[in-house]
Write a protein that holds these residues in place. Structure first.
Motif, PDB file in Angstrom:
ATOM      1  N   GLU A  97       0.800  -1.225   0.000  1.00 25.96           N
ATOM      2  CA  GLU A  97       0.000   0.000   0.000  1.00 25.96           C
ATOM      3  C   GLU A  97       0.834   1.277   0.000  1.00 25.96           C
ATOM      4  OE1 GLU A  97      -3.232  -0.444  -0.428  1.00 25.96           O
ATOM      5  OE2 GLU A  97      -2.786  -2.595  -0.328  1.00 25.96           O
ATOM      6  N   LEU A  98       2.150   1.154   0.055  1.00 26.77           N
ATOM      7  CA  LEU A  98       2.996   2.347   0.112  1.00 26.77           C
ATOM      8  C   LEU A  98       2.967   3.091  -1.218  1.00 26.77           C
ATOM      9  CD1 LEU A  98       6.138   1.011   2.036  1.00 26.77           C
ATOM     10  CD2 LEU A  98       4.240   2.378   2.926  1.00 26.77           C
ATOM     11  N   PRO A  99       3.106   4.426  -1.173  1.00 24.02           N
ATOM     12  CA  PRO A  99       3.134   5.214  -2.415  1.00 24.02           C
ATOM     13  C   PRO A  99       4.428   4.958  -3.198  1.00 24.02           C
ATOM     14  CG  PRO A  99       3.584   6.620  -0.530  1.00 24.02           C
ATOM     15  CD  PRO A  99       3.231   5.259   0.016  1.00 24.02           C
ATOM     16  N   GLU A 100       4.501   5.458  -4.406  1.00 28.61           N
ATOM     17  CA  GLU A 100       5.667   5.241  -5.268  1.00 28.61           C
ATOM     18  C   GLU A 100       6.900   6.026  -4.810  1.00 28.61           C
ATOM     19  OE1 GLU A 100       5.987   2.837  -7.531  1.00 28.61           O
ATOM     20  OE2 GLU A 100       4.013   2.292  -6.759  1.00 28.61           O
ATOM     21  N   ARG A 101       6.698   7.069  -4.009  1.00 30.50           N
ATOM     22  CA  ARG A 101       7.815   7.825  -3.420  1.00 30.50           C
ATOM     23  C   ARG A 101       7.741   7.676  -1.911  1.00 30.50           C
ATOM     24  NH1 ARG A 101       9.112  13.602  -5.046  1.00 30.50           N
ATOM     25  NH2 ARG A 101       7.860  13.868  -3.205  1.00 30.50           N
ATOM     26  N   LEU A 102       8.870   7.317  -1.317  1.00 31.54           N
ATOM     27  CA  LEU A 102       8.917   7.095   0.128  1.00 31.54           C
ATOM     28  C   LEU A 102       9.812   8.132   0.798  1.00 31.54           C
ATOM     29  CD1 LEU A 102       9.497   3.240   0.159  1.00 31.54           C
ATOM     30  CD2 LEU A 102       7.342   4.459   0.435  1.00 31.54           C
ATOM     31  N   PRO A 103       9.400   8.632   1.949  1.00 30.59           N
ATOM     32  CA  PRO A 103      10.273   9.554   2.692  1.00 30.59           C
ATOM     33  C   PRO A 103      11.560   8.844   3.110  1.00 30.59           C
ATOM     34  CG  PRO A 103       8.054   9.512   3.630  1.00 30.59           C
ATOM     35  CD  PRO A 103       8.123   8.415   2.621  1.00 30.59           C
ATOM     36  N   GLN A 104      12.680   9.520   2.920  1.00 27.60           N
ATOM     37  CA  GLN A 104      13.962   8.952   3.334  1.00 27.60           C
ATOM     38  C   GLN A 104      14.643   9.783   4.404  1.00 27.60           C
ATOM     39  OE1 GLN A 104      15.517   5.829   2.201  1.00 27.60           O
ATOM     40  NE2 GLN A 104      13.312   5.776   2.055  1.00 27.60           N
ATOM     41  N   HIS A 105      14.246  11.039   4.537  1.00 27.82           N
ATOM     42  CA  HIS A 105      14.805  11.898   5.578  1.00 27.82           C
ATOM     43  C   HIS A 105      13.768  12.936   5.941  1.00 27.82           C
ATOM     44  CE1 HIS A 105      17.173  15.141   7.438  1.00 27.82           C
ATOM     45  NE2 HIS A 105      17.883  14.123   7.902  1.00 27.82           N
ATOM     46  N   PHE A 106      13.699  13.223   7.225  1.00 23.19           N
ATOM     47  CA  PHE A 106      12.788  14.271   7.666  1.00 23.19           C
ATOM     48  C   PHE A 106      13.405  15.034   8.805  1.00 23.19           C
ATOM     49  CE2 PHE A 106      11.420  10.031   8.819  1.00 23.19           C
ATOM     50  CZ  PHE A 106      11.470  10.034  10.191  1.00 23.19           C
ATOM     51  N   GLY A 107      13.074  16.299   8.866  1.00 23.55           N
ATOM     52  CA  GLY A 107      13.596  17.185   9.896  1.00 23.55           C
ATOM     53  C   GLY A 107      12.469  18.034  10.447  1.00 23.55           C
ATOM     54  N   PRO A 108      12.800  19.177  11.056  1.00 23.26           N
ATOM     55  CA  PRO A 108      11.781  20.021  11.679  1.00 23.26           C
ATOM     56  C   PRO A 108      10.767  20.586  10.679  1.00 23.26           C
ATOM     57  CG  PRO A 108      13.996  20.934  12.010  1.00 23.26           C
ATOM     58  CD  PRO A 108      14.139  19.664  11.276  1.00 23.26           C
ATOM     59  N   ASP A 109      11.184  20.725   9.431  1.00 27.00           N
ATOM     60  CA  ASP A 109      10.274  21.251   8.410  1.00 27.00           C
ATOM     61  C   ASP A 109       9.532  20.163   7.662  1.00 27.00           C
ATOM     62  OD1 ASP A 109      11.033  23.852   9.048  1.00 27.00           O
ATOM     63  OD2 ASP A 109      12.742  23.774   7.660  1.00 27.00           O
ATOM     64  N   GLY A 110       9.641  18.952   8.098  1.00 25.96           N
ATOM     65  CA  GLY A 110       8.949  17.842   7.445  1.00 25.96           C
ATOM     66  C   GLY A 110       9.890  17.010   6.602  1.00 25.96           C
ATOM     67  N   VAL A 111       9.309  16.236   5.686  1.00 25.47           N
ATOM     68  CA  VAL A 111      10.093  15.356   4.820  1.00 25.47           C
ATOM     69  C   VAL A 111      10.862  16.216   3.826  1.00 25.47           C
ATOM     70  CG1 VAL A 111       9.988  13.495   3.134  1.00 25.47           C
ATOM     71  CG2 VAL A 111       8.427  13.480   5.088  1.00 25.47           C
ATOM     72  N   ASP A 112      12.178  15.964   3.714  1.00 27.74           N
ATOM     73  CA  ASP A 112      12.993  16.750   2.791  1.00 27.74           C
ATOM     74  C   ASP A 112      13.812  15.889   1.831  1.00 27.74           C
ATOM     75  OD1 ASP A 112      14.938  15.831   4.524  1.00 27.74           O
ATOM     76  OD2 ASP A 112      15.294  17.778   5.450  1.00 27.74           O
ATOM     77  N   ALA A 113      13.640  14.581   1.841  1.00 26.99           N
ATOM     78  CA  ALA A 113      14.309  13.695   0.887  1.00 26.99           C
ATOM     79  C   ALA A 113      13.401  12.503   0.615  1.00 26.99           C
ATOM     80  CB  ALA A 113      15.655  13.240   1.423  1.00 26.99           C
ATOM     81  N   TRP A 114      13.368  12.109  -0.654  1.00 27.08           N
ATOM     82  CA  TRP A 114      12.484  11.036  -1.091  1.00 27.08           C
ATOM     83  C   TRP A 114      13.264   9.980  -1.845  1.00 27.08           C
ATOM     84  CZ3 TRP A 114       7.329  11.348   0.252  1.00 27.08           C
ATOM     85  CH2 TRP A 114       6.893  12.582   0.733  1.00 27.08           C
ATOM     86  N   ALA A 115      12.732   8.768  -1.915  1.00 30.44           N
ATOM     87  CA  ALA A 115      13.311   7.686  -2.712  1.00 30.44           C
ATOM     88  C   ALA A 115      12.179   6.962  -3.428  1.00 30.44           C
ATOM     89  CB  ALA A 115      14.061   6.706  -1.825  1.00 30.44           C
ATOM     90  N   GLU A 116      12.519   6.384  -4.573  1.00 29.56           N
ATOM     91  CA  GLU A 116      11.533   5.577  -5.281  1.00 29.56           C
ATOM     92  C   GLU A 116      11.238   4.319  -4.469  1.00 29.56           C
ATOM     93  OE1 GLU A 116       9.882   6.537  -8.072  1.00 29.56           O
ATOM     94  OE2 GLU A 116      10.983   8.406  -7.742  1.00 29.56           O
ATOM     95  N   LYS A 117      10.003   3.879  -4.522  1.00 35.14           N
ATOM     96  CA  LYS A 117       9.595   2.698  -3.759  1.00 35.14           C
ATOM     97  C   LYS A 117      10.386   1.467  -4.214  1.00 35.14           C
ATOM     98  CE  LYS A 117       5.576  -0.224  -2.840  1.00 35.14           C
ATOM     99  NZ  LYS A 117       4.138  -0.402  -3.103  1.00 35.14           N
ATOM    100  N   SER A 118      11.003   0.825  -3.259  1.00 34.28           N
ATOM    101  CA  SER A 118      11.689  -0.460  -3.464  1.00 34.28           C
ATOM    102  C   SER A 118      11.775  -1.128  -2.091  1.00 34.28           C
ATOM    103  CB  SER A 118      13.083  -0.258  -4.050  1.00 34.28           C
ATOM    104  OG  SER A 118      13.942   0.335  -3.093  1.00 34.28           O
ATOM    105  N   VAL A 119      12.029  -2.410  -2.110  1.00 32.13           N
ATOM    106  CA  VAL A 119      12.175  -3.126  -0.843  1.00 32.13           C
ATOM    107  C   VAL A 119      13.339  -2.532  -0.049  1.00 32.13           C
ATOM    108  CG1 VAL A 119      12.744  -5.349   0.207  1.00 32.13           C
ATOM    109  CG2 VAL A 119      11.114  -5.247  -1.695  1.00 32.13           C
ATOM    110  N   ALA A 120      14.439  -2.235  -0.736  1.00 28.54           N
ATOM    111  CA  ALA A 120      15.611  -1.670  -0.054  1.00 28.54           C
ATOM    112  C   ALA A 120      15.277  -0.327   0.586  1.00 28.54           C
ATOM    113  CB  ALA A 120      16.776  -1.527  -1.026  1.00 28.54           C
ATOM    114  N   ALA A 121      14.599   0.555  -0.149  1.00 29.77           N
ATOM    115  CA  ALA A 121      14.259   1.886   0.382  1.00 29.77           C
ATOM    116  C   ALA A 121      13.255   1.781   1.524  1.00 29.77           C
ATOM    117  CB  ALA A 121      13.717   2.777  -0.733  1.00 29.77           C
TER     118      ALA A 121
END
Length: 181
Positions: free
Chosen positions: A34-58
């Motif tokens: 059910e996960l979207p095609e882009r997954l959050p990879q880093h987040f800070g005080p301003d919210g999510v700031d880095a994304w990765a394409e959906k994969s088992v590794a990510a």
């Protein structure tokens, strides 16, 4: 003083961390489809700031990190139980220069307490990782981060670290005597 055999590894203290790891793994497997095609990879005080394409590794980076932490903590606990204590080193005679640099537990009882505290810290880090998964594994790609995520992520690590520090300081202040608690 003759070297005592090392205490048995405290397997029961490893179980909570393994349970959190298992729970996080099962949770990830269940939500992955059910996960979207882009997954959050880093987040800070301003919210999510880095994304990765959906994969088992990510998607399973937090689980891999959590597994690595558990292996590291279990290894550190096992090493703590095996190292020669200050009592044993003093009884064995003069130490070489490098061996005196080791931060040895005072006694076998102290080594067991430190090993248990180390495994408890591993469990706490697992709880922190699970909190991060709550942001990464949302069914929609959102940039916001829940306000309570930072305290939910930091409190377990702070608690586990505090316990380990208190146990280590207690060993130092007690001189590592076998009879001290």
């Amino acid at each position: 003083m003759k070297d005592e055999p090392p205490p048995r590894f405290p397997w029961l203290w490893l179980l909570p961390g393994l349970a959190v790891l298992l729970g996080t793994t099962v949770w990830g497997i269940v939500v992955y489809p059910e996960l979207p095609e882009r997954l959050p990879q880093h987040f800070g005080p301003d919210g999510v700031d880095a994304w990765a394409e959906k994969s088992v590794a990510a998607a399973f980076v937090p689980v891999f990190v959590q597994a690595g932490v558990m292996v590291t903590m279990a290894g550190a606990a096992a090493a703590t139980l095996r190292v020669r204590t200050r009592e044993e080193a003093a009884a064995a005679g003069p130490e070489s220069a490098w061996a005196s640099l080791l931060n040895r537990p005072g006694s076998r009882a102290s080594a067991l307490r430190v090993a248990k505290a180390t495994l408890f810290l591993g469990f706490c880090i697992g709880l922190t990782t699970a909190a991060a998964c709550a942001v990464m594994w949302r069914p929609e790609a959102r940039t916001d981060v829940p306000v309570l995520l930072l305290p939910a992520a930091l409190l377990p690590v702070l608690a586990g670290t505090a316990v380990l520090i208190v146990v280590a300081l207690r060993d130092r202040s007690a001189g590592g005597r076998a009879g001290t608690r």
